[in-house]
Design a protein around this motif. Structure first.
Motif, PDB file in Angstrom:
ATOM      1  N   ARG A 110       5.507 124.600  41.028  1.00 28.87           N
ATOM      2  CA  ARG A 110       4.589 123.830  40.178  1.00 28.87           C
ATOM      3  C   ARG A 110       5.132 123.540  38.782  1.00 28.87           C
ATOM      4  NH1 ARG A 110      -0.786 127.345  41.658  1.00 28.87           N
ATOM      5  NH2 ARG A 110      -0.853 126.788  43.849  1.00 28.87           N
ATOM      6  N   HIS A 111       6.191 124.224  38.401  1.00 27.35           N
ATOM      7  CA  HIS A 111       6.676 124.139  37.021  1.00 27.35           C
ATOM      8  C   HIS A 111       6.984 122.706  36.580  1.00 27.35           C
ATOM      9  CE1 HIS A 111       8.367 125.643  33.316  1.00 27.35           C
ATOM     10  NE2 HIS A 111       9.439 124.909  33.522  1.00 27.35           N
ATOM     11  N   THR A 112       7.696 121.940  37.384  1.00 27.20           N
ATOM     12  CA  THR A 112       8.040 120.571  36.981  1.00 27.20           C
ATOM     13  C   THR A 112       6.803 119.690  36.857  1.00 27.20           C
ATOM     14  OG1 THR A 112       8.541 120.011  39.273  1.00 27.20           O
ATOM     15  CG2 THR A 112      10.390 120.638  37.905  1.00 27.20           C
ATOM     16  N   ILE A 113       5.813 119.938  37.697  1.00 22.00           N
ATOM     17  CA  ILE A 113       4.558 119.177  37.606  1.00 22.00           C
ATOM     18  C   ILE A 113       3.874 119.477  36.276  1.00 22.00           C
ATOM     19  CG2 ILE A 113       2.242 118.878  38.594  1.00 22.00           C
ATOM     20  CD1 ILE A 113       3.578 119.648  41.334  1.00 22.00           C
ATOM     21  N   TYR A 114       3.768 120.756  35.939  1.00 20.08           N
ATOM     22  CA  TYR A 114       3.122 121.146  34.683  1.00 20.08           C
ATOM     23  C   TYR A 114       3.885 120.611  33.478  1.00 20.08           C
ATOM     24  CZ  TYR A 114       0.362 124.451  37.449  1.00 20.08           C
ATOM     25  OH  TYR A 114      -0.475 125.033  38.351  1.00 20.08           O
ATOM     26  N   ARG A 115       5.211 120.692  33.508  1.00 14.80           N
ATOM     27  CA  ARG A 115       6.012 120.227  32.368  1.00 14.80           C
ATOM     28  C   ARG A 115       5.874 118.717  32.182  1.00 14.80           C
ATOM     29  NH1 ARG A 115       7.091 123.139  28.455  1.00 14.80           N
ATOM     30  NH2 ARG A 115       8.769 121.764  27.931  1.00 14.80           N
ATOM     31  N   ALA A 116       5.700 117.985  33.270  1.00 12.36           N
ATOM     32  CA  ALA A 116       5.578 116.527  33.186  1.00 12.36           C
ATOM     33  C   ALA A 116       4.192 116.087  32.716  1.00 12.36           C
ATOM     34  CB  ALA A 116       5.888 115.912  34.545  1.00 12.36           C
ATOM     35  N   SER A 117       3.229 116.980  32.744  1.00 10.71           N
ATOM     36  CA  SER A 117       1.872 116.646  32.326  1.00 10.71           C
ATOM     37  C   SER A 117       1.855 116.272  30.848  1.00 10.71           C
ATOM     38  CB  SER A 117       0.961 117.855  32.562  1.00 10.71           C
ATOM     39  OG  SER A 117      -0.277 117.661  31.919  1.00 10.71           O
ATOM     40  N   PRO A 118       1.071 115.238  30.479  1.00  9.27           N
ATOM     41  CA  PRO A 118       1.004 114.846  29.075  1.00  9.27           C
ATOM     42  C   PRO A 118       0.164 115.800  28.221  1.00  9.27           C
ATOM     43  CG  PRO A 118      -0.455 113.474  30.370  1.00  9.27           C
ATOM     44  CD  PRO A 118       0.308 114.348  31.342  1.00  9.27           C
ATOM     45  N   ALA A 119      -0.408 116.814  28.834  1.00  9.32           N
ATOM     46  CA  ALA A 119      -1.233 117.767  28.076  1.00  9.32           C
ATOM     47  C   ALA A 119      -0.382 118.499  27.039  1.00  9.32           C
ATOM     48  CB  ALA A 119      -1.862 118.785  29.021  1.00  9.32           C
ATOM     49  N   THR A 120      -0.999 118.823  25.918  1.00  6.58           N
ATOM     50  CA  THR A 120      -0.307 119.563  24.868  1.00  6.58           C
ATOM     51  C   THR A 120       0.042 120.950  25.376  1.00  6.58           C
ATOM     52  OG1 THR A 120      -1.491 118.374  23.162  1.00  6.58           O
ATOM     53  CG2 THR A 120      -0.525 120.471  22.525  1.00  6.58           C
ATOM     54  N   LYS A 121       1.274 121.352  25.116  1.00  4.59           N
ATOM     55  CA  LYS A 121       1.732 122.674  25.532  1.00  4.59           C
ATOM     56  C   LYS A 121       1.919 123.541  24.300  1.00  4.59           C
ATOM     57  CE  LYS A 121       3.740 120.246  29.275  1.00  4.59           C
ATOM     58  NZ  LYS A 121       3.091 118.996  28.996  1.00  4.59           N
TER      59      LYS A 121
END
Length: 70
Positions: free
Chosen positions: A27-38
């Motif tokens: 799931r890591h690449t999906i989460y990193r690609a999300s435009p949500a603020t990290k």
């Protein structure tokens, strides 16, 4: 990645550490690609707060993506 696995395994949701790491890696690449603020939390609190304030600044507003209607 090790810290994420450690935290997730400590939550005791029933996965082994090996399976938890596999799920996180999937799931890591999906989460990193999300435009949500990290927000990275493995830093001093003052740095985290400064980052959050900077991201809330009106000069740092990202436009919302268009809504697609099917």
């Amino acid at each position: 990645m090790d810290e994420i696995v450690r935290r997730q395994v400590a939550r005791s949701i029933g996965r082994t550490p090996g399976r938890e790491e596999a799920v996180i890696r999937e799931r890591h690449t999906i989460y990193r690609a999300s435009p949500a603020t990290k927000i990275e939390t493995m830093r001093p609190v003052t740095e985290i707060v400064e980052q959050m304030i900077a991201q809330l600044s009106p000069n740092n507003v990202r436009p919302e993506p268009p809504i697609r209607v099917s």
